[in-house]
Motif scaffolding. Structure first.
Motif, short mmCIF file in Angstrom:
data_model
loop_
_atom_site.label_atom_id
_atom_site.label_comp_id
_atom_site.label_asym_id
_atom_site.label_seq_id
_atom_site.Cartn_x
_atom_site.Cartn_y
_atom_site.Cartn_z
N PHE A 20 -43.70 -6.76 22.87
CA PHE A 20 -42.99 -6.48 24.13
C PHE A 20 -41.55 -6.99 24.05
N TYR A 23 -39.43 -5.02 21.30
CA TYR A 23 -39.23 -3.62 21.69
C TYR A 23 -38.27 -3.53 22.87
N LEU A 24 -38.47 -4.40 23.86
CA LEU A 24 -37.61 -4.35 25.05
C LEU A 24 -36.18 -4.72 24.72
N GLN A 27 -34.60 -1.80 22.76
CA GLN A 27 -34.31 -0.65 23.64
C GLN A 27 -33.19 -0.97 24.62
N ALA A 30 -30.00 -0.65 22.71
CA ALA A 30 -29.75 0.76 22.41
C ALA A 30 -29.19 1.47 23.64
N THR A 31 -29.74 1.15 24.80
CA THR A 31 -29.28 1.81 26.03
C THR A 31 -27.89 1.35 26.44
N ASN A 34 -25.28 2.42 24.05
CA ASN A 34 -25.29 3.86 23.80
C ASN A 34 -25.43 4.13 22.30
N THR A 37 -27.85 4.51 16.40
CA THR A 37 -28.43 3.97 15.18
C THR A 37 -29.91 4.32 15.07
N PRO A 39 -33.53 4.21 13.76
CA PRO A 39 -34.40 4.82 14.78
C PRO A 39 -34.27 4.23 16.18
N GLN A 41 -32.16 4.85 18.74
CA GLN A 41 -31.13 5.59 19.47
C GLN A 41 -31.37 5.49 20.97
N ALA A 42 -30.26 5.54 21.71
CA ALA A 42 -30.37 5.52 23.16
C ALA A 42 -30.73 6.93 23.63
N TYR A 43 -31.51 6.99 24.66
CA TYR A 43 -31.80 8.29 25.27
C TYR A 43 -30.57 8.75 26.05
#
Lengths: 151, 282
Positions: A20, A23-24, A27, A30-31, A34, A37, A39, A41-43
Motif C-alpha cells: 500500500f 504503490y500509493l 502513484q 506520478a500524478t 505528471n 516514466t 511503468p 505513468q500518470a493518468y
C-alpha cells in the motif's frame, strides 16, 4: 513434496502495508509530477480543461477517390496507435524518407493507389445552450504519395 | 501502536475473498489470452525507428520489438495462460504470465502508445503472489495472504479512479467539472454517432462531468465504506458502460476486476442472509 514455509502472521500484514505504502507513494508522485516514466505513468486522459473554443489537430487521409477517412478507419490498427502514426507526418524530427515509409505502409493495407495526408486545425465552439459548432482552419496537405513510392 | 497494528491486521486479513479468487483468475487470464493475439503489432514491426526508451527502460535496456521476439513472447504467454487455466498447479505459469505480459505492455508503450493497461501488469504480478502463497505457505497463512492480495487488487482499482479524478482537478481545475466542455468536446472528437447526438446537450455534458469526477473522487472513501463498497463498484461499472457507449473507450481489465469484486462481495452476503433466514425457520 513442497516444503511449506512458516512465517509470522505479522509478516503478511506488513507485506500488505508495504505494498500500500509503495504503490500509493509511486502513484502520488506520478500524478503530481505528471510523470511519463513507464511503468509509473500518470493518468492523463481527458484531464486537461478544454475551454470553449479549444483547437485540436486532425490528420485525415484522402484516397484517390476523394473519399476522406478518419485515421482509425483506414489503418487496421486501434485508434490511439493510428493517431500516433498520423502525427508523425507533422513531426519535424521525422525525415521525409520515414514519412514515405509510413505512407507506403498505409497504402499497403488498402486498395487505393494515391494518398494525401491532410492536416486540419478545428475548433469547437458552443453557440447556444444546445449546439456546438466546428470551425476548420489552417487546412493543408502535409504529404502525398502513391503505391509506386513517389512523393 | 498495537491498536493501529490490530486495525491494519484486521483490515488486511479479514477480506471475504473466496468467491473472488474462484472467478477473477479465470476471467483475467481468459481475457489476456484474447488480448495477446488481438493487438496489431504491424506498425511497430514496420518502423523500429519509432521505438523510444522511456522511464526505467532507459536504464535496463529492453530490446526493440522483433517478429521472432514478439512471437516467442506471445506463445509463452498463451501456453502459460492455458496451463494456468486448466492445470491445478499454477505458480510457475502465473509468474511467466506476469513477465510476458509486462514485456508486451512495455513494448506497446515504447512505440508511443498512450498507456492505459499498466494495471493489468500489476494485477498479473499480484496473481502470481497469490499462487505462490497457496503453494508455499501453510494453509491458514495462505488464506491470510490471499486476503492481503485481495486488498492490494482493491487498491489498484481505487487508485485508478482517484488518481484520474485528482489529475483532472490538478490540470483542469474545478472548471473541468462545472463547464463540461472537456467531456463534450472529447465525445465529439471521438465521433461516435450516439455520442455526437448527446454531446449537443450542454446540460447533460455538465451533469456527466460532475457525476464522473465525483465518482472518481468518491473512490477515496472506498475502504471506509465497509459493506457498502458494492455501491461504488456498481457506479464504476455504469461509468465504464457510459465511456464505452459515448467515447468508445474500453478498459476490459478494469470491468473484469470491478465485476469480480462486486460478485465476490454481493453473493456471499446474499448466501449468508439466506442461511440466517433458514435458521430462523428451523
Amino acid at each position: 513434496m513442497i516444503k511449506r514455509i512458516t512465517i509470522d502472521e505479522r509478516a503478511i500484514t506488513f507485506m500488505g502495508i508495504s505494498f500500500f505504502a509503495v504503490y500509493l507513494i509511486a502513484q502520488f508522485f506520478a500524478t503530481v509530477s505528471n510523470s511519463e516514466t513507464y511503468p509509473l505513468q500518470a493518468y492523463r486522459m481527458y484531464s486537461d480543461h478544454w475551454k470553449d473554443g479549444t483547437g485540436f489537430i486532425r490528420m485525415s487521409y484522402i484516397a484517390h477517390e476523394d473519399k476522406v477517412f478518419r485515421p482509425w478507419e483506414l489503418i487496421s490498427v486501434p485508434f490511439f496507435q493510428a493517431n500516433s502514426i498520423s502525427y508523425l507526418f507533422i513531426d519535424k524530427k521525422v525525415s521525409d524518407a520515414q514519412k514515405k515509409e509510413i505512407c507506403q505502409f498505409v497504402l499497403s493495407s488498402n486498395d487505393f493507389n494515391n494518398l494525401e495526408v491532410l492536416y486540419q486545425e478545428y475548433y469547437y465552439r458552443r453557440s447556444s445552450r444546445s449546439k456546438v459548432n466546428v470551425d476548420v482552419k489552417n487546412e493543408k496537405t502535409v504529404f502525398r504519395c502513391n503505391k509506386g513510392g513517389e512523393k | 501502536m498495537s491498536v493501529i497494528y490490530d486495525r491494519c491486521h484486521r483490515f488486511f486479513t479479514d477480506a471475504d475473498d473466496e468467491l473472488f479468487f474462484k472467478i477473477f483468475p479465470k476471467a483475467i487470464y481468459s481475457y489476456l489470452l484474447f488480448w495477446v493475439w488481438s493487438l496489431d503489432w504491424s506498425f511497430y514491426l514496420a518502423f523500429p525507428w519509432n521505438y523510444k526508451k522511456l522511464g526505467v527502460f532507459n536504464y535496463i535496456g529492453l530490446p526493440p520489438l522483433t517478429e521472432i521476439g514478439l512471437f516467442i513472447t506471445q506463445l509463452v504467454c498463451s501456453v502459460t495462460i492455458l496451463l494456468a487455466l486448466f492445470r491445478p498447479k499454477k505458480t510457475f505459469s502465473s509468474v511467466l504470465i506476469f513477465v510476458s505480459i509486462f514485456l508486451l505492455d512495455a513494448w506497446h508503450n515504447l512505440y508511443g502508445f498512450i498507456d492505459a493497461r499498466i494495471h493489468i501488469v500489476w494485477m498479473c504480478g499480484l496473481m502470481s503472489f497469490y499462487y505462490l502463497s497457496i503453494e508455499y505457505l501453510e494453509s491458514e497463512l495462505s488464506g491470510k495472504a490471499s486476503s492481503v492480495i485481495y486488498r492490494c487488487l482493491e487498491l489498484i482499482l481505487v487508485s485508478v479512479y482517484f488518481q484520474s479524478g485528482i489529475a483532472k482537478l490538478l490540470k483542469g481545475g474545478l472548471e473541468w467539472m462545472t463547464e463540461g466542455t472537456t467531456t463534450q468536446f472529447g465525445i465529439l472528437r471521438q465521433g461516435l454517432p450516439i455520442g455526437e447526438y448527446i454531446a449537443q446537450y450542454q446540460d447533460i455534458m455538465i451533469a456527466l462531468s460532475v457525476l464522473g469526477l465525483l465518482m472518481e473522487l468518491a473512490f477515496a472513501f472506498y475502504f471506509a465504506l465497509g459493506k457498502n463498497r458494492y455501491i461504488l463498484l456498481v457506479v464504476a461499472l455504469c461509468f465504464h458502460l457510459g465511456t464505452y457507449i459515448l467515447l468508445g473507450i474500453n478498459f476490459i481489465h478494469l470491468y473484469l476486476l470491478t465485476a469480480c469484486l462486486l460478485l465476490g462481495q454481493v453473493f456471499p452476503r446474499i448466501r449468508r442472509s439466506q442461511i440466517e433466514d433458514n435458521k430462523q425457520f428451523v
